[in-house]
Write a protein that holds these residues in place. Structure first.
Motif, PDB file in Angstrom:
ATOM      1  N   TYR A 165       3.192   7.275  49.600  1.00 36.11           N
ATOM      2  CA  TYR A 165       4.610   7.141  49.928  1.00 36.11           C
ATOM      3  C   TYR A 165       5.091   5.707  49.697  1.00 36.11           C
ATOM      4  O   TYR A 165       6.240   5.490  49.286  1.00 36.11           O
ATOM      5  CB  TYR A 165       4.860   7.534  51.382  1.00 36.11           C
ATOM      6  N   GLY A 174       7.177   7.201  47.092  1.00 33.10           N
ATOM      7  CA  GLY A 174       8.123   7.916  47.934  1.00 33.10           C
ATOM      8  C   GLY A 174       9.552   7.497  47.652  1.00 33.10           C
ATOM      9  O   GLY A 174       9.819   6.658  46.784  1.00 33.10           O
ATOM     10  N   LEU A 234       3.988  14.007  45.007  1.00 35.84           N
ATOM     11  CA  LEU A 234       5.267  13.314  45.095  1.00 35.84           C
ATOM     12  C   LEU A 234       5.945  13.199  43.736  1.00 35.84           C
ATOM     13  O   LEU A 234       7.182  13.246  43.642  1.00 35.84           O
ATOM     14  CB  LEU A 234       5.057  11.912  45.692  1.00 35.84           C
TER      15      LEU A 234
END
Length: 640
Positions: free
Chosen positions: A234, A238, A337
């Motif tokens: 992240y 992210g 992601l």
């Protein structure tokens, strides 16, 4: 999910939480035993034959007795704890292995038995004989339970523990222990992290330590690798609030050992369950291959705690287990992601989902043992007799708490109750506080400050259903009289035009982040001569403590309690943001930046609170074309 399945899940949650609640308060004792073991046994860092004699009595007597006492106390307070400890002693002496599982059985059983006995004789003991009956009943029943546990429970648990340990050893021998991560990783995120670690794996691990000197079981759930892999992904890949908050979460998770902080990040993108499962499998496989393990539970699950209870010679294996788990989790998270093009989920919503699944969500509720209102019981179960003072508390005591107090004060007045409703900083809460209302995130601090008060957690200060419930109970139970209803000087109304100037109302603003919006509001207050320049940073610091999002598309950024000295005079600015700005999951279209000195802002704030508690008014203000429209809507609340 069917109703039956839902009920079963709730039962599993409660059972798991109860198991972990017996162990968690005693983790300090586990750490002490682990450090003494690591240092002074024959294969330890500083072998010492004399000090090593502490190891066996601690693991055989101290730790099980603490668990048994805690289990009994959870059921029936101090009296249950004493009988639980007596009952646990029987199972300790009746077995040759550390009786953690036995203590988890006999402790609560002892508490339950003495509780039922007291209920049976309630009102039947003659005056003057209470102490005699209490002491002899706990002694006799505790003794009977000790004999029962000595003869039956101890031998039975010994057999069960032996089977489970043999099963673990078999899984290690055939190489399938890593597959336990398929169950452990999702279960700990969903609702059973502490229960799995401290309720199941720790007792088995300690028995394994007695036989082999170390146990890999302590690392099945506590390994920080899978979580740190997700958070690092992240950090780099992210978006939005998740990316901004991930670095801080990574530090807390890896070095502080608070694994729960990464759970919402996984729940935002459910495909990340694959990442933590594969990370867990690879980490356990590495530990199994290299012979890794700990000599005591690593609690909290921090890399530092893990290294502290790593036996000499196992550092390479344990560190490799963490690094491999983190690497695999990071790589899988990267692909998840990158491939997921859906709109970034709300971290706040994911956090609330996690709390709800773990049974921690605070709504209308009461845990009478802790005087804290949370979601599973009704406010109707809380005693509101003789309440004559209600306190709204927040960090600074001048923003969100003032708005909440003004709303409840109005309801108290309309109900004809003579009850004082005030607001203040948590740090200023008096020791004799009766009923304290705080935002959900601040309740633990308020409870620590005044543990004997009844605490109500409120998620939405502007439209909480709890206000009406509290009023209903107060109307039915209140017996106080002639208490002042207002906590501020009514003469403040003469200064309204100075506190809220027309030029401090801004329409059609756009902000890329809440930080930008807060800085703008702070700059308005500085330019208006209300605060010093340093107050802006204090507003940002306050936002880090807990969001100033109040619900109903409204936020009220303000400074911390320490920043009150930076306030020159009371002032308010109103900022309209038609497109909204994200306040950690809450879309805010009206921002009320404020600074308070000597309560000069409270009448304006009260009007804002009353106005914004009605979403129709919020819609009108968010779509207003002139500043006069906003002033007219707020002004109408002064006469209500």
């Amino acid at each position: 999910m069917s109703n039956q399945e839902s009920q079963m899940k709730v039962k599993i949650q409660k059972f798991g939480n109860f198991l972990s609640s017996m162990v968690m308060p005693n983790i300090g004792a586990f750490i002490a035993w682990g450090l003494i073991t690591a240092l002074f046994i024959e294969s330890g860092w500083k072998p010492n034959e004399e000090l090593a004699t502490l190891v066996d009595p601690m693991v055989k007597y101290l730790l099980p007795l603490l668990i048994g006492y805690t289990g009994g106390k959870l059921v029936y307070d101090m009296r249950g704890g004493v009988v639980g400890a007596i009952a646990t002693m029987g199972v300790i002496v009746g077995a040759d292995i550390p009786m953690f599982l036995g203590a988890m059985i006999m402790g609560p059983l002892g508490g339950w038995v003495i509780k039922k006995f007291d209920q049976l004789i309630e009102g039947k003991v003659r005056t003057g004989f209470e102490m005699l009956v209490n002491n002899f009943s706990s002694g006799i029943l505790g003794g009977i339970l000790a004999i029962f546990s000595f003869l039956l429970i101890g031998p039975g648990v010994t057999q069960i523990t032996g089977i489970l340990v043999t099963g673990v050893e078999w899984m290690l021998d055939v190489g399938i222990l890593p597959l336990t991560s398929i169950l452990i990783e999702p279960a700990k995120i969903l609702f059973l992290n502490n229960a799995i670690n401290h309720g199941v794996l720790s007792p088995l691990g300690i028995e394994q330590v007695k036989q082999t000197g170390e146990s890999i079981l302590f690392l099945l759930e506590a390994n920080p690798g899978p979580g740190i892999g997700v958070l690092l992904a992240y950090c780099f890949f992210g978006r939005g609030a998740a990316k901004r908050t991930a670095p801080g979460a990574a530090i807390i998770q890896f070095f502080g050992g608070i694994h729960e902080i990464y759970f919402p990040y996984v729940l935002m993108k459910p495909m990340l369950f694959i990442a933590v499962i594969l990370g867990g499998i690879s980490g356990v496989f590495t530990l199994s291959l290299l012979g890794g393990g700990l000599i005591a539970p690593a609690s909290p699950g921090s890399i530092l705690a893990m290294l502290a209870v790593t036996p000499a010679g196992n550092f390479i294996a344990n560190i490799a287990g963490v690094l491999v788990a983190a690497s695999v989790s990071f790589i899988v998270s990267f692909f998840v992601l990158k491939m997921d093009k859906s709109e970034e989920g709300s971290l706040e919503e994911a956090s609330q989902k996690m709390q709800a699944m773990k049974g921690k969500k605070s709504s209308v509720v009461s845990d009478l043992a802790n005087n804290e209102i949370t979601t599973e019981t009704s406010i109707a179960s809380v005693n509101f007799n003789n309440v004559n003072h209600i306190i709204f508390a927040c960090d600074a005591g001048m923003g969100s708490s003032a708005m909440g107090a003004s709303l409840l004060r109005k309801k108290v007045k309309e109900a004809g109750l003579n009850i004082k409703v005030t607001n203040m900083a948590i740090s200023n809460l008096p020791s004799d506080a009766q009923l304290v209302i705080t935002q959900e995130e601040l309740t633990p601090r308020a409870k620590q400050k005044v543990p004997n008060a009844t605490h109500v957690s409120v998620e939405n200060f502007l439209s909480s259903p709890k206000y009406d419930e509290i009023i209903d109970r107060l109307v039915n139970n209140n017996t106080t009289n002639n208490t002042e209803l207002s906590d501020h000087d009514e003469s403040a109304s003469t200064a309204n035009q100075e506190v809220l100037r027309k030029e401090n109302i801004f329409l059609n603003k756009k902000f890329s982040s809440k930080e930008e919006a807060i800085r703008f509001a702070g700059k308005v207050l500085v330019d208006g001569g209300y605060v010093k320049e340093s107050y802006i940073e204090a507003m940002l610091d306050r936002e880090k403590i807990t969001s100033t999002y109040m619900g109903n598309d409204v936020a009220i950024p303000h400074g911390t309690d320490e920043a009150k000295q930076e306030v020159i005079k009371s002032g308010v600015t109103i900022i309209q943001v038609p497109d909204g700005v994200d306040f950690e999951g809450g879309k805010v279209r009206l921002i009320f930046g404020l600074a308070g000195k000597d309560n000069g802002h409270l009448e304006i704030l009260s009007a804002i609170a009353q106005t914004c508690s009605d979403m129709n008014n919020v819609e009108k203000m968010a779509n207003a074309k002139t500043t006069d429209e906003i002033l007219e809507i707020i002004g109408s609340s002064f006469n209500k």
